[in-house]
Design a protein around this motif. Structure first.
Motif, mmCIF file in Angstrom:
data_model
loop_
_atom_site.group_PDB
_atom_site.id
_atom_site.type_symbol
_atom_site.label_atom_id
_atom_site.label_comp_id
_atom_site.label_asym_id
_atom_site.label_seq_id
_atom_site.Cartn_x
_atom_site.Cartn_y
_atom_site.Cartn_z
ATOM 1 N N ASN A 99 0.852 -1.188 0.000
ATOM 2 C CA ASN A 99 0.000 0.000 0.000
ATOM 3 C C ASN A 99 0.884 1.233 0.000
ATOM 4 O OD1 ASN A 99 0.245 1.237 2.799
ATOM 5 N ND2 ASN A 99 -0.286 -0.869 3.316
ATOM 6 N N PHE A 100 0.295 2.334 -0.418
ATOM 7 C CA PHE A 100 0.970 3.621 -0.419
ATOM 8 C C PHE A 100 -0.056 4.675 -0.024
ATOM 9 C CE2 PHE A 100 2.373 7.535 -2.596
ATOM 10 C CZ PHE A 100 3.578 7.702 -1.940
ATOM 11 N N GLN A 101 0.248 5.408 1.031
ATOM 12 C CA GLN A 101 -0.651 6.448 1.560
ATOM 13 C C GLN A 101 -2.064 5.892 1.785
ATOM 14 O OE1 GLN A 101 -0.246 9.726 -1.231
ATOM 15 N NE2 GLN A 101 1.677 10.360 -0.287
ATOM 16 N N LYS A 102 -2.125 4.681 2.335
ATOM 17 C CA LYS A 102 -3.363 3.981 2.681
ATOM 18 C C LYS A 102 -4.174 3.518 1.472
ATOM 19 C CE LYS A 102 -3.769 6.113 7.190
ATOM 20 N NZ LYS A 102 -4.608 6.803 8.133
ATOM 21 N N TYR A 103 -3.559 3.534 0.288
ATOM 22 C CA TYR A 103 -4.211 3.016 -0.910
ATOM 23 C C TYR A 103 -3.464 1.776 -1.377
ATOM 24 C CZ TYR A 103 -6.654 7.466 -1.084
ATOM 25 O OH TYR A 103 -7.425 8.537 -0.780
ATOM 26 N N TRP A 104 -4.209 0.841 -1.960
ATOM 27 C CA TRP A 104 -3.618 -0.390 -2.455
ATOM 28 C C TRP A 104 -2.690 -0.089 -3.623
ATOM 29 C CZ3 TRP A 104 -6.471 -3.986 -6.269
ATOM 30 C CH2 TRP A 104 -5.715 -5.139 -6.505
ATOM 31 N N PHE A 105 -1.465 -0.588 -3.562
ATOM 32 C CA PHE A 105 -0.507 -0.500 -4.666
ATOM 33 C C PHE A 105 -0.485 -1.874 -5.323
ATOM 34 C CE2 PHE A 105 4.161 -0.225 -6.047
ATOM 35 C CZ PHE A 105 3.840 0.431 -7.230
ATOM 36 N N ALA A 106 -1.305 -2.019 -6.347
ATOM 37 C CA ALA A 106 -1.485 -3.302 -7.022
ATOM 38 C C ALA A 106 -0.302 -3.570 -7.943
ATOM 39 C CB ALA A 106 -2.772 -3.274 -7.833
ATOM 40 N N LEU A 107 0.167 -4.809 -7.942
ATOM 41 C CA LEU A 107 1.303 -5.201 -8.779
ATOM 42 C C LEU A 107 0.932 -6.411 -9.615
ATOM 43 C CD1 LEU A 107 4.071 -4.905 -6.051
ATOM 44 C CD2 LEU A 107 3.767 -3.377 -8.007
ATOM 45 N N GLU A 108 1.357 -6.386 -10.878
ATOM 46 C CA GLU A 108 1.153 -7.518 -11.783
ATOM 47 C C GLU A 108 2.408 -7.712 -12.618
ATOM 48 O OE1 GLU A 108 -2.275 -7.557 -14.306
ATOM 49 O OE2 GLU A 108 -3.634 -6.976 -12.708
ATOM 50 N N GLN A 109 2.592 -8.932 -13.100
ATOM 51 C CA GLN A 109 3.691 -9.229 -14.010
ATOM 52 C C GLN A 109 3.548 -8.355 -15.256
ATOM 53 O OE1 GLN A 109 6.486 -11.311 -14.103
ATOM 54 N NE2 GLN A 109 6.823 -10.378 -16.080
ATOM 55 N N ALA A 110 4.624 -7.727 -15.681
ATOM 56 C CA ALA A 110 4.597 -6.900 -16.886
ATOM 57 C C ALA A 110 4.553 -7.779 -18.127
ATOM 58 C CB ALA A 110 5.822 -5.999 -16.924
ATOM 59 N N ASP A 111 3.750 -7.382 -19.091
ATOM 60 C CA ASP A 111 3.645 -8.102 -20.351
ATOM 61 C C ASP A 111 4.069 -7.138 -21.463
ATOM 62 O OD1 ASP A 111 2.637 -9.118 -22.858
ATOM 63 O OD2 ASP A 111 1.359 -10.468 -21.707
ATOM 64 N N PRO A 112 5.091 -7.486 -22.244
ATOM 65 C CA PRO A 112 5.599 -6.556 -23.256
ATOM 66 C C PRO A 112 4.600 -6.225 -24.359
ATOM 67 C CG PRO A 112 6.606 -8.713 -23.526
ATOM 68 C CD PRO A 112 5.813 -8.753 -22.243
#
Length: 162
Positions: A99-112
């Protein structure tokens, strides 16, 4: 006003130089596809736009510089993170959710081959712990019922199931 603007646009002409086509081959300008094996895209899921430079500084303070090669804000609240290895990338995913500043920091595998609009950020891994279950209900049967309620289960710790 819109009609007059359209009329002016209709009168536009291009010089011979402006009419030349620009041909760009992806191989000449693209990030190599193998670099994406060690990359994540991240999005701060929040109504306001966050300060991207603050997020980058915070993420770099958590992750060692030898593990994170680069972090770029490529759109408001949208980031491309390149790691030194796929193992570093996987470790960051395992340590989430972020999270960042109480918000979800969503992460996913990058796809070119994807654009930023192809990412959905609809799922996140969370740890669920259920307290105060009566001893008589601490069974594998209850564990199966609870698993079905929370969605896709990646792993279950059944050390306390009778």
């Amino acid at each position: 006003m819109a009609d007059s603007l359209l009329a002016k646009l209709g009168d536009l002409t291009f010089t011979a130089e402006e009419q030349d086509a620009v041909v760009v081959t992806p191989d000449a300008v693209a990030i190599p596809a193998e670099d994406f094996a060690s990359s994540l895209v991240g999005k701060v899921v929040s109504p306001p736009t966050v300060d991207g430079s603050q997020l980058i500084r915070k993420f770099r303070s958590i992750q060692k510089d030898d593990k994170v090669l680069s972090i770029s804000e490529i759109n408001p609240n949208f980031f491309l993170i390149s790691f030194a290895s796929p193992a570093n990338r996987t470790n960051v995913l395992k340590l989430g959710p972020w999270n960042f500043q109480k918000y979800w920091f969503a992460l996913e595998q990058a796809d070119p081959n994807w654009t930023i609009h192809d990412y959905s950020f609809l799922h996140m891994c969370i740890w669920v712990r259920i307290h105060n279950i009566p001893l008589s209900l601490m069974t594998a049967a209850l564990a199966r019922v609870l698993r079905a309620l929370v969605g896709k289960v990646i792993m279950t710790d059944t050390c306390c199931v009778i």
